[in-house]
Write a protein that holds these residues in place. Sequence first.
Motif: not given
Length: 262
Positions: A164-168, A170-174, A120-121, A134-151
């Motif tokens: 909250s994992s994706y906020q910030g 604007d180009g993300l969907r799904g 994040s950030f 495929f990361l089946t052990s992943l419990e916490v993901l935070n990609l917020s406040h970047n410039h990510l796009v797509g699905c």
Amino acid sequence: MDLSSNGFSGNLPASLFENFQAMKIIDENVRDPWYVGDQYGIFYDSVMTITTKGLDLEFARVLTTNIIINLSRNRFEGYIPSIIGDLAALRTLNLSHNRLEGCIPASLHQLSVLESLDLSFNRIGGGIPQQLAFLTSLEVLNLSHNHLVGCIPKGKQFDTFEKSSYQGNDGLRGFPLSKDCGGDDGVPQAITPVELDEEEEEEDSPMISWQAVLMGYGCGFVSVLSIIYIMLSTQTPAWFSRMVDEWEYKIVTRMQKHKKRY
């Protein structure tokens, strides 16, 4: 390795991660957890505060399974080295609050025991690699406040993460965002020429209403009747008749489109 909250700058050196040989090995024979120093018969009592899974946890003794890289809150720039994907035993990766750009390396899907990923950030762009599903052990993901796009990838752990994992971004969907991604598999559906034409019409006249539609069709219908009357009374040439047929076809096609839309 915890170098968080410092003033480090510049690119993340790939050679740094190449030397983490112990992080590249998952010992399948170890069933019960043990602490650093146990193999030497020495009580290791250095208290450590480790940030993992979004929490600051204090450890009186350090488990050998606490394989963590925390470089957050610095001024690192450049790309995320893809060689990090070779650190198969890594359980927590925190590169948040830096100035990293580029894309998320698809090689991170090789981190089969990764439990927490925080990017994040930053200034990371592009899409979220579908392989990360495929990361089946992943419990916490935070990609917020970047410039990510797509699905956003679908399935498994990605069905459990909150907005909250994706906020910030604007180009993300799904899911779990309000913007629909299209297909059931998380891949955008192809837009047919008819749908594209309808979207362009909607963009050109966003305030379209049923009244305007009826008025347009009414005027078109009257025009057709007038043309037919002129043809019958003046014996208009064949080329003019063909032109009238084309107009009629366009009117019928637009009526079908608007009927489908509403």
